[in-house]
Write a protein that holds these residues in place. Structure first.
Motif, PDB file in Angstrom:
ATOM      1  N   HIS A  43      36.017  83.045  84.339  1.00 32.82           N
ATOM      2  CA  HIS A  43      37.360  83.329  83.839  1.00 32.82           C
ATOM      3  C   HIS A  43      38.246  82.085  83.933  1.00 32.82           C
ATOM      4  CE1 HIS A  43      40.738  85.887  82.808  1.00 32.82           C
ATOM      5  NE2 HIS A  43      41.392  85.481  83.875  1.00 32.82           N
ATOM      6  N   ILE A  44      38.165  81.398  85.034  1.00 38.23           N
ATOM      7  CA  ILE A  44      38.952  80.172  85.211  1.00 38.23           C
ATOM      8  C   ILE A  44      38.514  79.111  84.204  1.00 38.23           C
ATOM      9  CG2 ILE A  44      39.382  78.248  86.790  1.00 38.23           C
ATOM     10  CD1 ILE A  44      39.349  80.354  89.066  1.00 38.23           C
ATOM     11  N   ALA A  45      37.209  79.008  83.941  1.00 43.80           N
ATOM     12  CA  ALA A  45      36.715  78.029  82.970  1.00 43.80           C
ATOM     13  C   ALA A  45      37.255  78.319  81.576  1.00 43.80           C
ATOM     14  CB  ALA A  45      35.191  78.022  82.964  1.00 43.80           C
ATOM     15  N   VAL A  46      37.272  79.586  81.198  1.00 45.96           N
ATOM     16  CA  VAL A  46      37.797  79.940  79.872  1.00 45.96           C
ATOM     17  C   VAL A  46      39.298  79.705  79.816  1.00 45.96           C
ATOM     18  CG1 VAL A  46      38.178  81.850  78.264  1.00 45.96           C
ATOM     19  CG2 VAL A  46      35.945  81.549  79.342  1.00 45.96           C
ATOM     20  N   SER A  48      40.933  77.538  81.415  1.00 41.88           N
ATOM     21  CA  SER A  48      41.241  76.111  81.453  1.00 41.88           C
ATOM     22  C   SER A  48      41.261  75.491  80.064  1.00 41.88           C
ATOM     23  CB  SER A  48      40.250  75.378  82.345  1.00 41.88           C
ATOM     24  OG  SER A  48      38.971  75.368  81.753  1.00 41.88           O
ATOM     25  N   THR A  49      40.674  76.158  79.079  1.00 42.49           N
ATOM     26  CA  THR A  49      40.744  75.631  77.716  1.00 42.49           C
ATOM     27  C   THR A  49      42.172  75.676  77.179  1.00 42.49           C
ATOM     28  OG1 THR A  49      40.208  77.770  76.710  1.00 42.49           O
ATOM     29  CG2 THR A  49      38.368  76.296  77.207  1.00 42.49           C
ATOM     30  N   ALA A  50      43.028  76.458  77.792  1.00 38.91           N
ATOM     31  CA  ALA A  50      44.432  76.519  77.375  1.00 38.91           C
ATOM     32  C   ALA A  50      45.155  75.203  77.662  1.00 38.91           C
ATOM     33  CB  ALA A  50      45.144  77.666  78.069  1.00 38.91           C
ATOM     34  N   MET A  51      44.632  74.422  78.585  1.00 41.01           N
ATOM     35  CA  MET A  51      45.259  73.139  78.881  1.00 41.01           C
ATOM     36  C   MET A  51      45.090  72.156  77.732  1.00 41.01           C
ATOM     37  SD  MET A  51      44.328  72.763  82.909  1.00 41.01           S
ATOM     38  CE  MET A  51      45.306  71.301  83.100  1.00 41.01           C
ATOM     39  N   TYR A  57      42.423  77.279  72.949  1.00 40.51           N
ATOM     40  CA  TYR A  57      42.243  78.525  73.710  1.00 40.51           C
ATOM     41  C   TYR A  57      41.987  79.696  72.774  1.00 40.51           C
ATOM     42  CZ  TYR A  57      43.293  82.546  76.619  1.00 40.51           C
ATOM     43  OH  TYR A  57      43.215  83.747  77.263  1.00 40.51           O
ATOM     44  N   THR A  58      42.778  79.807  71.717  1.00 39.66           N
ATOM     45  CA  THR A  58      42.608  80.902  70.762  1.00 39.66           C
ATOM     46  C   THR A  58      41.242  80.831  70.090  1.00 39.66           C
ATOM     47  OG1 THR A  58      44.981  80.932  70.372  1.00 39.66           O
ATOM     48  CG2 THR A  58      43.604  82.012  68.722  1.00 39.66           C
ATOM     49  N   ALA A  59      40.815  79.642  69.725  1.00 42.47           N
ATOM     50  CA  ALA A  59      39.504  79.477  69.094  1.00 42.47           C
ATOM     51  C   ALA A  59      38.383  79.859  70.069  1.00 42.47           C
ATOM     52  CB  ALA A  59      39.329  78.043  68.617  1.00 42.47           C
TER      53      ALA A  59
END
Length: 130
Positions: A43-46, A48-51, A57-59
């Protein structure tokens, strides 16, 4: 001086049939706890794509949700979380002295309730992937 204790053969899988409901509840609770910890890292890895930006993140979320295996893993995560919660409440009540006589029945009830919740949720989880 310590004494040795004969624990039997490690390969003796027949011992599993001798486990009581309390032992299975303990094993399932520990297993589900470790699965939830493992999910936390995913969950944290996913997240982290928001950074990298909201588009990334949406993709990422859209790509993951499009995979059927991810939908099945989400159903498994629901089963793990629901059982862990219900068994934790059962353990809390037992620690408070409530239901000491019916620990086996409450464990089986938590299994049945977990199964019912998961089965009822499957269409919702798989709706967009099929």
């Amino acid at each position: 001086m310590s004494q040795s204790y004969d624990r039997g053969l490690i390969e003796d899988f027949g011992r599993w049939t001798e486990f009581s409901a309390g032992m299975w509840a303990w094993i399932f609770h520990k297993f589900t706890g470790w699965v939830l910890i493992g999910y936390l890292f995913t969950h944290i890895a996913v997240l982290s794509t928001a950074m990298s930006g909201p588009e990334v993140y949406t993709a990422t979320i859209q790509e993951l949700e499009a995979l059927l295996i991810v939908r099945f893993l989400e159903v498994g995560l629901l089963a793990v979380a629901v059982f862990h919660i219900l068994n934790g409440v059962r353990l809390l009540l037992v620690d408070l002295g409530i239901g000491l006589e019916s620990q086996d029945r409450s464990f089986y009830a938590s299994l049945i309730l977990t199964g019912a919740i998961v089965v009822a949720s499957v269409p919702t989880f798989l709706a967009g992937a099929l």
